[in-house]
Design an enzyme around this catalytic site. Structure first.
Site, PDB file in Angstrom:
ATOM      1  N   ARG A  61     -15.069 -12.017  -3.055  1.00 27.98           N
ATOM      2  CA  ARG A  61     -13.882 -12.279  -2.113  1.00 27.98           C
ATOM      3  C   ARG A  61     -14.526 -11.553  -0.655  1.00 27.98           C
ATOM      4  O   ARG A  61     -15.236 -10.418  -0.678  1.00 27.98           O
ATOM      5  CB  ARG A  61     -12.965 -11.097  -2.755  1.00 27.98           C
ATOM      6  CG  ARG A  61     -11.651 -11.014  -1.787  1.00 27.98           C
ATOM      7  CD  ARG A  61     -10.549 -10.456  -2.647  1.00 27.98           C
ATOM      8  NE  ARG A  61     -10.054  -9.491  -1.683  1.00 27.98           N
ATOM      9  CZ  ARG A  61      -8.676  -8.820  -1.977  1.00 27.98           C
ATOM     10  NH1 ARG A  61      -8.210  -9.059  -3.151  1.00 27.98           N
ATOM     11  NH2 ARG A  61      -8.179  -7.915  -1.070  1.00 27.98           N
ATOM     12  N   ARG A  74     -15.955  -5.575  -7.074  1.00 32.67           N
ATOM     13  CA  ARG A  74     -15.115  -6.746  -6.873  1.00 32.67           C
ATOM     14  C   ARG A  74     -15.846  -7.640  -6.201  1.00 32.67           C
ATOM     15  O   ARG A  74     -15.878  -8.699  -6.240  1.00 32.67           O
ATOM     16  CB  ARG A  74     -13.582  -6.397  -6.650  1.00 32.67           C
ATOM     17  CG  ARG A  74     -12.777  -7.707  -6.696  1.00 32.67           C
ATOM     18  CD  ARG A  74     -11.226  -7.521  -6.668  1.00 32.67           C
ATOM     19  NE  ARG A  74     -11.156  -6.813  -5.239  1.00 32.67           N
ATOM     20  CZ  ARG A  74      -9.804  -6.412  -4.842  1.00 32.67           C
ATOM     21  NH1 ARG A  74      -8.846  -6.514  -5.589  1.00 32.67           N
ATOM     22  NH2 ARG A  74      -9.586  -5.792  -3.760  1.00 32.67           N
ATOM     23  N   ARG A 118      -9.834  -1.318   5.883  1.00 33.23           N
ATOM     24  CA  ARG A 118      -8.838  -1.421   5.141  1.00 33.23           C
ATOM     25  C   ARG A 118      -8.225  -0.135   4.538  1.00 33.23           C
ATOM     26  O   ARG A 118      -7.048   0.223   4.618  1.00 33.23           O
ATOM     27  CB  ARG A 118      -8.955  -2.316   3.972  1.00 33.23           C
ATOM     28  CG  ARG A 118      -9.168  -3.759   4.278  1.00 33.23           C
ATOM     29  CD  ARG A 118      -9.869  -4.593   3.345  1.00 33.23           C
ATOM     30  NE  ARG A 118      -9.248  -4.552   1.919  1.00 33.23           N
ATOM     31  CZ  ARG A 118     -10.200  -4.847   0.924  1.00 33.23           C
ATOM     32  NH1 ARG A 118     -11.198  -5.415   1.003  1.00 33.23           N
ATOM     33  NH2 ARG A 118      -9.348  -5.114  -0.130  1.00 33.23           N
ATOM     34  N   LYS A 176      -3.036  -3.310  -8.083  1.00 38.40           N
ATOM     35  CA  LYS A 176      -1.963  -3.738  -8.105  1.00 38.40           C
ATOM     36  C   LYS A 176      -1.829  -5.063  -8.854  1.00 38.40           C
ATOM     37  O   LYS A 176      -0.844  -5.140  -9.519  1.00 38.40           O
ATOM     38  CB  LYS A 176      -1.446  -3.830  -6.739  1.00 38.40           C
ATOM     39  CG  LYS A 176      -1.169  -2.344  -5.947  1.00 38.40           C
ATOM     40  CD  LYS A 176      -0.915  -2.708  -4.440  1.00 38.40           C
ATOM     41  CE  LYS A 176      -1.709  -3.514  -3.482  1.00 38.40           C
ATOM     42  NZ  LYS A 176      -2.890  -2.621  -3.223  1.00 38.40           N
TER      43      LYS A 176
HETATM   44  P1  ATP Z   1      -5.687  -4.901  -4.044  1.00 39.08           P
HETATM   45  O1  ATP Z   1      -7.033  -4.335  -3.988  1.00 39.08           O
HETATM   46  O2  ATP Z   1      -4.798  -4.022  -4.718  1.00 39.08           O
HETATM   47  O3  ATP Z   1      -5.515  -6.317  -4.680  1.00 39.08           O
HETATM   48  P2  ATP Z   1      -5.854  -5.226  -0.907  1.00 39.08           P
HETATM   49  O4  ATP Z   1      -5.003  -4.422  -0.259  1.00 39.08           O
HETATM   50  O5  ATP Z   1      -7.431  -4.963  -1.261  1.00 39.08           O
HETATM   51  O6  ATP Z   1      -5.186  -4.814  -2.548  1.00 39.08           O
HETATM   52  P3  ATP Z   1      -4.615  -7.817  -0.572  1.00 39.08           P
HETATM   53  O7  ATP Z   1      -3.149  -7.112  -0.934  1.00 39.08           O
HETATM   54  O8  ATP Z   1      -5.025  -9.055  -1.380  1.00 39.08           O
HETATM   55  O9  ATP Z   1      -5.703  -6.701  -0.698  1.00 39.08           O
HETATM   56  O10 ATP Z   1      -4.478  -8.199   0.778  1.00 39.08           O
HETATM   57  C1  ATP Z   1      -5.674  -8.601   1.478  1.00 39.08           C
HETATM   58  C2  ATP Z   1      -5.290  -8.615   2.961  1.00 39.08           C
HETATM   59  O11 ATP Z   1      -4.292  -9.543   3.313  1.00 39.08           O
HETATM   60  C3  ATP Z   1      -5.027  -7.342   3.688  1.00 39.08           C
HETATM   61  O12 ATP Z   1      -6.089  -6.407   4.055  1.00 39.08           O
HETATM   62  C4  ATP Z   1      -4.365  -7.953   4.947  1.00 39.08           C
HETATM   63  O13 ATP Z   1      -5.177  -8.269   5.833  1.00 39.08           O
HETATM   64  C5  ATP Z   1      -3.429  -9.055   4.271  1.00 39.08           C
HETATM   65  N1  ATP Z   1      -2.156  -8.687   3.656  1.00 39.08           N
HETATM   66  C6  ATP Z   1      -1.780  -8.742   2.455  1.00 39.08           C
HETATM   67  N2  ATP Z   1      -0.683  -8.401   2.495  1.00 39.08           N
HETATM   68  C7  ATP Z   1       0.021  -8.063   3.839  1.00 39.08           C
HETATM   69  C8  ATP Z   1       1.090  -7.285   4.266  1.00 39.08           C
HETATM   70  N3  ATP Z   1       2.185  -7.285   3.739  1.00 39.08           N
HETATM   71  N4  ATP Z   1       1.068  -7.366   5.672  1.00 39.08           N
HETATM   72  C9  ATP Z   1       0.165  -7.681   6.517  1.00 39.08           C
HETATM   73  N5  ATP Z   1      -1.012  -8.105   6.006  1.00 39.08           N
HETATM   74  C10 ATP Z   1      -1.019  -8.333   4.689  1.00 39.08           C
HETATM   75 MG    MG Z   2      -4.278  -7.699  -5.016  1.00 33.87          MG
END
Ligand code: ATP
Ligand code: MG
Length: 192
Positions: free
Chosen positions: A136, A130, A147, A14
């Protein structure tokens, strides 16, 4: 306005594709993950609250997340005048309903939902890589399992939610970044 939701599991690309989309369409990028990580870095109260959830791979409660998003939208009205790419939001049905209401109040709506579809074994591989490259803290084997479970239980129902509204565009999320982006462009151009 062109408002795009970029949707997909953790590690689906994303953030990477959002960078391509903002350049091509001059949109304002809102990554809720980045907003939260920025708060953690700055040591804010919100950051402290968010970290407790993120370290466990859980979602931040809807009510809090929705109010954060409304604040970001309002603080960036000018930068977002041509539209927004929502990355990491909505992640639950209540968040999706709140987003719809928020955009309606501001006289606009979602133009398209771009869903990056990637098999689970590749997601895990990408996230762990990553974690090694960037440090991270939630990109570790233990948290990743959570997750992905949270994604399946709470977030993936949004796919059907947006399909029913005729907004969902499925994109094959594996292969070359530029090929994936070409497919995303066709999807976005078809709604412009
Ligand atoms: P990507 O790997 O595609 O960047 P991701 O899901 O691994 O996506 P982030 O989108 O950066 O990572 O989100 C990291 C964390 O932040 C999530 O696991 C959650 O705890 C919190 N978070 C982010 N967006 C939201 C949301 N809309 N609602 C609730 N928690 C959120
Ligand atoms: Mg992201």
């Amino acid at each position: 306005m062109l408002n795009i939701v970029i949707f997909g599991a953790p590690g689906s690309g994303k953030g990477t594709q959002s960078d391509n989309i903002i350049k091509e369409y001059n949109l304002f990028h809102i990554s809720t993950g980045d907003v939260l990580r920025d708060n953690i870095r700055r040591g804010t109260e919100l950051g402290e609250t968010a970290k407790a959830y993120m370290d466990k791979g859980q979602l931040i409660p809807d009510e809090l997340m929705i109010s954060i998003l409304a604040d970001v939208l309002d603080a960036n009205r000018e930068a977002a005048s041509e539209g927004v790419i929502f990355d990491g939001f909505p992640r639950t049905i209540p968040q999706a309903e709140a987003l719809e209401a928020m955009l309606q109040e501001r006289g606009t709506c979602i133009s398209a939902v771009v869903g990056l579809e990637v098999p689970e074994d590749e997601l895990i591989e990408r996230i762990l890589l990553r974690g090694k490259l960037t440090g991270r803290s939630d990109d570790n084997p233990e948290t990743v399992k959570n997750r992905l479970a949270v994604y399946h239980n709470q977030t993936s129902p949004l796919q059907a939610f947006y399909q029913e509204k005729g907004l969902y565009h499925a994109i094959h999320g594996t292969g070359k970044i530029e090929d994936i982006f070409a497919d995303i462009k066709s999807a976005i151009d078809s709604v412009k």
